[in-house]
Design a protein around this motif. Structure first.
Motif, PDB file in Angstrom:
ATOM      1  N   ILE A 151      12.793 -14.218  12.255  1.00 36.55           N
ATOM      2  CA  ILE A 151      13.232 -15.253  11.325  1.00 36.55           C
ATOM      3  C   ILE A 151      12.028 -16.009  10.788  1.00 36.55           C
ATOM      4  N   PHE A 152      11.062 -16.339  11.652  1.00 38.75           N
ATOM      5  CA  PHE A 152       9.850 -17.028  11.217  1.00 38.75           C
ATOM      6  C   PHE A 152       9.060 -16.166  10.237  1.00 38.75           C
ATOM      7  N   ALA A 153       8.959 -14.876  10.505  1.00 33.52           N
ATOM      8  CA  ALA A 153       8.225 -13.982   9.614  1.00 33.52           C
ATOM      9  C   ALA A 153       8.861 -13.949   8.234  1.00 33.52           C
ATOM     10  N   LEU A 154      10.177 -13.920   8.174  1.00 29.75           N
ATOM     11  CA  LEU A 154      10.852 -13.919   6.880  1.00 29.75           C
ATOM     12  C   LEU A 154      10.661 -15.248   6.157  1.00 29.75           C
ATOM     13  N   ALA A 155      10.683 -16.330   6.886  1.00 34.03           N
ATOM     14  CA  ALA A 155      10.553 -17.642   6.274  1.00 34.03           C
ATOM     15  C   ALA A 155       9.154 -17.867   5.710  1.00 34.03           C
ATOM     16  N   THR A 156       8.138 -17.286   6.328  1.00 38.37           N
ATOM     17  CA  THR A 156       6.770 -17.480   5.865  1.00 38.37           C
ATOM     18  C   THR A 156       6.353 -16.435   4.848  1.00 38.37           C
ATOM     19  N   GLY A 157       7.188 -15.435   4.607  1.00 37.12           N
ATOM     20  CA  GLY A 157       6.846 -14.385   3.658  1.00 37.12           C
ATOM     21  C   GLY A 157       5.938 -13.340   4.269  1.00 37.12           C
ATOM     22  N   ALA A 158       5.730 -13.382   5.577  1.00 40.50           N
ATOM     23  CA  ALA A 158       4.873 -12.410   6.234  1.00 40.50           C
ATOM     24  C   ALA A 158       5.510 -11.033   6.149  1.00 40.50           C
ATOM     25  N   SER A 159       4.679 -10.029   6.074  1.00 42.19           N
ATOM     26  CA  SER A 159       5.182  -8.674   5.989  1.00 42.19           C
ATOM     27  C   SER A 159       4.224  -7.755   6.728  1.00 42.19           C
ATOM     28  N   ALA A 160       4.714  -6.636   7.111  1.00 44.27           N
ATOM     29  CA  ALA A 160       3.889  -5.636   7.762  1.00 44.27           C
ATOM     30  C   ALA A 160       4.177  -4.291   7.125  1.00 44.27           C
ATOM     31  N   ALA A 161       3.251  -3.404   7.273  1.00 41.40           N
ATOM     32  CA  ALA A 161       3.416  -2.070   6.713  1.00 41.40           C
ATOM     33  C   ALA A 161       4.463  -1.297   7.505  1.00 41.40           C
ATOM     34  N   GLU A 162       5.154  -0.434   6.794  1.00 45.25           N
ATOM     35  CA  GLU A 162       6.062   0.514   7.429  1.00 45.25           C
ATOM     36  C   GLU A 162       5.507   1.895   7.139  1.00 45.25           C
ATOM     37  N   ILE A 170      -3.313   0.605   5.525  1.00 42.56           N
ATOM     38  CA  ILE A 170      -4.405   1.433   6.034  1.00 42.56           C
ATOM     39  C   ILE A 170      -4.616   1.223   7.528  1.00 42.56           C
ATOM     40  N   SER A 171      -4.687  -0.026   7.968  1.00 39.17           N
ATOM     41  CA  SER A 171      -4.986  -0.286   9.381  1.00 39.17           C
ATOM     42  C   SER A 171      -3.853   0.140  10.306  1.00 39.17           C
ATOM     43  N   GLN A 172      -2.619   0.072   9.840  1.00 36.44           N
ATOM     44  CA  GLN A 172      -1.493   0.420  10.702  1.00 36.44           C
ATOM     45  C   GLN A 172      -1.103   1.893  10.641  1.00 36.44           C
ATOM     46  N   CYS A 173      -1.407   2.569   9.536  1.00 38.45           N
ATOM     47  CA  CYS A 173      -0.872   3.928   9.354  1.00 38.45           C
ATOM     48  C   CYS A 173      -1.919   5.039   9.345  1.00 38.45           C
ATOM     49  N   ASP A 196       1.076   9.823   7.432  1.00 36.98           N
ATOM     50  CA  ASP A 196       0.514  10.285   6.158  1.00 36.98           C
ATOM     51  C   ASP A 196       0.472   9.203   5.087  1.00 36.98           C
ATOM     52  N   GLY A 197       0.870   8.005   5.423  1.00 37.67           N
ATOM     53  CA  GLY A 197       0.852   6.900   4.474  1.00 37.67           C
ATOM     54  C   GLY A 197       1.816   5.829   4.910  1.00 37.67           C
ATOM     55  N   GLY A 198       2.008   4.840   4.020  1.00 38.79           N
ATOM     56  CA  GLY A 198       2.923   3.767   4.362  1.00 38.79           C
ATOM     57  C   GLY A 198       3.256   2.902   3.168  1.00 38.79           C
ATOM     58  N   THR A 199       4.167   1.984   3.418  1.00 42.65           N
ATOM     59  CA  THR A 199       4.682   1.085   2.389  1.00 42.65           C
ATOM     60  C   THR A 199       4.635  -0.344   2.906  1.00 42.65           C
ATOM     61  N   TRP A 200       4.378  -1.252   1.988  1.00 41.42           N
ATOM     62  CA  TRP A 200       4.372  -2.684   2.287  1.00 41.42           C
ATOM     63  C   TRP A 200       5.250  -3.352   1.245  1.00 41.42           C
ATOM     64  N   ALA A 201       6.232  -4.125   1.677  1.00 41.27           N
ATOM     65  CA  ALA A 201       7.137  -4.796   0.740  1.00 41.27           C
ATOM     66  C   ALA A 201       6.931  -6.295   0.814  1.00 41.27           C
ATOM     67  N   GLY A 202       6.773  -6.905  -0.340  1.00 39.33           N
ATOM     68  CA  GLY A 202       6.647  -8.349  -0.444  1.00 39.33           C
ATOM     69  C   GLY A 202       7.702  -8.873  -1.390  1.00 39.33           C
ATOM     70  N   MET A 234       7.979  -7.072  -4.984  1.00 37.96           N
ATOM     71  CA  MET A 234       7.091  -5.936  -5.198  1.00 37.96           C
ATOM     72  C   MET A 234       7.026  -5.066  -3.947  1.00 37.96           C
ATOM     73  N   THR A 235       6.616  -3.814  -4.168  1.00 40.31           N
ATOM     74  CA  THR A 235       6.405  -2.864  -3.084  1.00 40.31           C
ATOM     75  C   THR A 235       5.114  -2.106  -3.361  1.00 40.31           C
ATOM     76  N   MET A 236       4.277  -1.993  -2.344  1.00 39.52           N
ATOM     77  CA  MET A 236       3.031  -1.237  -2.428  1.00 39.52           C
ATOM     78  C   MET A 236       3.159  -0.021  -1.526  1.00 39.52           C
ATOM     79  N   ASN A 237       2.721   1.127  -2.013  1.00 40.94           N
ATOM     80  CA  ASN A 237       2.796   2.367  -1.267  1.00 40.94           C
ATOM     81  C   ASN A 237       1.449   3.081  -1.359  1.00 40.94           C
ATOM     82  N   ILE A 238       0.970   3.599  -0.232  1.00 40.65           N
ATOM     83  CA  ILE A 238      -0.234   4.443  -0.249  1.00 40.65           C
ATOM     84  C   ILE A 238       0.102   5.737   0.472  1.00 40.65           C
ATOM     85  N   ASN A 239      -0.085   6.860  -0.223  1.00 41.85           N
ATOM     86  CA  ASN A 239       0.087   8.180   0.372  1.00 41.85           C
ATOM     87  C   ASN A 239      -1.318   8.725   0.601  1.00 41.85           C
TER      88      ASN A 239
END
Length: 114
Positions: free
Chosen positions: A11-22, A89-92, A97-103, A106-111
């Protein structure tokens, strides 16, 4: 009413806008783009392509693989570009083979192995 810490952290992560790569489900090949090249591609992308509402940019590695940076929506700032790509990059890299980050909006993807 009692709340567990495990419930409050998301809940705190959502409230602060924090995100992590998937990370992708596909296993990470160590034969795709190397970390040094990927760092250079990230630098170019976040310095020159962070504005606008999205699109993709391919970076061709010397070994024949391509790193594809793809975004839908607009970054809130150039720093968000740096942060999101670093998380992916640091998590995947080396694990998947890559990952996605959603804010927000917007969504960022690196393959790494395009």
């Amino acid at each position: 009413m009692q709340f567990s810490i495990a419930l409050l952290i998301p809940i705190f992560a959502l409230a602060t806008g924090a995100s992590a790569a998937e990370c992708y489900s596909q296993g990470g090949s160590h034969r795709c783009v190397d970390p040094t090249s990927l760092g250079s591609y990230r630098e170019d992308y976040c310095n020159n392509n962070w504005q606008g509402n999205g699109g993709s940019k391919d970076y061709n590695a010397e070994n024949g693989f391509t790193a594809r940076f793809q975004r839908v929506g607009a970054f809130a700032s150039q720093q968000q570009c740096w942060d999101s790509t670093e998380d992916i990059i640091s998590q995947c890299l080396g694990h998947r083979d890559g990952g996605t980050w959603a804010g927000s909006m917007m969504t960022m993807n690196i393959n790494f192995c395009a």
